[in-house]
Design a protein around this motif. Structure first.
Motif, mmCIF file in Angstrom:
data_model
loop_
_atom_site.group_PDB
_atom_site.id
_atom_site.type_symbol
_atom_site.label_atom_id
_atom_site.label_comp_id
_atom_site.label_asym_id
_atom_site.label_seq_id
_atom_site.Cartn_x
_atom_site.Cartn_y
_atom_site.Cartn_z
ATOM 1 N N TYR A 35 38.681 53.020 44.713
ATOM 2 C CA TYR A 35 39.831 52.561 43.956
ATOM 3 C C TYR A 35 39.599 52.939 42.502
ATOM 4 N N LYS A 42 46.962 48.407 36.939
ATOM 5 C CA LYS A 42 46.525 47.813 38.191
ATOM 6 C C LYS A 42 45.355 48.570 38.787
ATOM 7 N N GLY A 104 31.890 47.239 44.411
ATOM 8 C CA GLY A 104 30.818 47.464 43.464
ATOM 9 C C GLY A 104 31.269 47.142 42.057
ATOM 10 N N PRO A 105 30.347 47.235 41.094
ATOM 11 C CA PRO A 105 30.661 46.877 39.709
ATOM 12 C C PRO A 105 31.491 47.915 38.975
ATOM 13 N N VAL B 4 53.146 43.706 44.683
ATOM 14 C CA VAL B 4 52.561 42.409 44.380
ATOM 15 C C VAL B 4 52.871 42.098 42.932
ATOM 16 N N PHE B 34 44.980 38.353 49.715
ATOM 17 C CA PHE B 34 43.647 38.166 49.149
ATOM 18 C C PHE B 34 43.758 37.762 47.684
ATOM 19 N N TYR B 36 41.068 38.112 44.386
ATOM 20 C CA TYR B 36 39.791 38.588 43.862
ATOM 21 C C TYR B 36 39.640 38.121 42.420
ATOM 22 N N GLN B 38 37.443 39.039 38.767
ATOM 23 C CA GLN B 38 36.627 40.041 38.073
ATOM 24 C C GLN B 38 36.147 39.452 36.754
ATOM 25 N N GLN B 42 31.695 43.064 35.649
ATOM 26 C CA GLN B 42 31.377 42.873 37.074
ATOM 27 C C GLN B 42 32.416 43.547 37.950
ATOM 28 N N GLY B 43 32.070 43.667 39.215
ATOM 29 C CA GLY B 43 33.029 44.185 40.178
ATOM 30 C C GLY B 43 33.996 43.100 40.608
ATOM 31 N N LEU B 44 34.789 43.414 41.589
ATOM 32 C CA LEU B 44 35.770 42.474 42.129
ATOM 33 C C LEU B 44 35.108 41.641 43.221
ATOM 34 N N LEU B 46 35.605 38.739 46.130
ATOM 35 C CA LEU B 46 36.617 38.098 46.956
ATOM 36 C C LEU B 46 36.494 36.589 46.864
ATOM 37 N N LYS B 49 40.952 34.646 51.470
ATOM 38 C CA LYS B 49 41.854 35.552 52.176
ATOM 39 C C LYS B 49 42.700 34.752 53.157
ATOM 40 N N PHE B 90 42.939 38.720 40.459
ATOM 41 C CA PHE B 90 43.853 39.672 41.073
ATOM 42 C C PHE B 90 44.273 39.197 42.454
ATOM 43 N N LEU B 104 44.255 48.118 50.099
ATOM 44 C CA LEU B 104 44.719 46.984 49.313
ATOM 45 C C LEU B 104 45.661 47.438 48.210
ATOM 46 N N PHE B 106 47.122 45.922 44.753
ATOM 47 C CA PHE B 106 46.782 44.853 43.824
ATOM 48 C C PHE B 106 47.940 44.524 42.892
ATOM 49 N N GLY B 107 47.965 43.273 42.449
ATOM 50 C CA GLY B 107 48.822 42.890 41.345
ATOM 51 C C GLY B 107 48.190 43.311 40.033
ATOM 52 N N THR B 108 48.902 43.058 38.956
ATOM 53 C CA THR B 108 48.434 43.485 37.635
ATOM 54 C C THR B 108 47.357 42.580 37.058
#
Lengths: 112, 116
Positions: A35, A42, A104-105, B4, B34, B36, B38, B42-44, B46, B49, B90, B104, B106-108
């Motif tokens: 992604y 987004k 991942g980050p 979304v 879902f 998420y 952030q 860092q990553g996303l 979860l 769900k 998100f 997926l 995603f919303g903004t």
């Protein structure tokens, strides 16, 4: 707890150069994804990969992009000739089943 | 096309106050839903769900979300916010499972700020 790792955390490249973003998914996962998130926008799906082939790709994922799982642990995203508009945060994700993706980050790619 | 919407770009709450983050989706069928989170750098991660069944789902870190089919909504809630909850949230949807993985949308995002 197992996690998805990505290298490098930040990559700066010049327009027209090739870049390879690397990801190590969680070891027993079967589905892999990329992604991207352009600053202020987004998170967008690029591509999904399963059983050593692309399952689905978005319209963003044109001929300049490719993915590969060169060995049992890495999953890479290659951009052949980078453009300014490729500057974004790129996230790798993996999932063991078809329900829950682990992210991942991210790698921040800056194209100058 | 599925979409979304997260109507709130920024939300500020006081620590200890309750929180509700809104999410609406646009699609004829009920997608998988879902949330998420952030944190900076860092990553996303979860949070929770929803696929089917009980419309109130519990997640990690004390979060819950309620699916309301009539409103096409999947709002995230927490009864008492902690300063460490400051992050970007998100909402994401997936139409369903294809053979090679799910995609997926995603919303903004909603940026949450917590005042001490």
């Amino acid at each position: 707890e197992p996690e998805v790792t990505q290298t490098p955390s930040h990559q700066v490249t010049q327009m027209g150069q090739e870049v390879i973003l690397r990801c190590v998914p969680i070891s027993n996962h079967l589905y892999f994804y990329w992604y991207r998130q352009i600053l202020g926008q987004k998170v967008e799906f690029l591509v999904s990969f399963y059983n050593n082939e692309i399952s689905e790709k978005s319209e963003i994922f044109d001929d300049q992009f490719s993915v590969e799982r060169p060995d049992g642990s890495n999953f890479t995203l290659k951009i052949r000739s980078t453009k300014l508009e490729d500057s974004a945060m790129y996230f790798c994700a993996s999932s063991r089943d078809l329900y829950e993706q682990y992210f991942g980050p991210g790698t921040r790619l800056t194209v100058t | 096309a599925q979409s979304v919407t997260q109507p709130d770009i920024h939300i500020t709450v006081s620590e200890g106050a309750s929180l509700e983050l809104r999410c609406n989706y646009s699609y004829g069928a009920t997608p998988y839903l879902f949330w998420y989170v952030q944190s900076p750098g860092q990553g996303l991660q979860l949070l929770l769900k929803y696929f089917s069944g009980d419309t109130l789902v519990q997640g990690i870190k004390g979060f819950e979300a309620e699916f309301k089919r009539s409103q096409s909504s999947f709002n995230l809630r927490k009864p008492s916010v902690h300063w460490s909850d400051a992050a970007e949230y998100f909402c994401a949807v997936d139409l369903g499972i294809t053979g090679g993985g799910n995609k997926l949308t995603f919303g903004t995002g909603t940026q949450l700020k917590v005042e001490l």
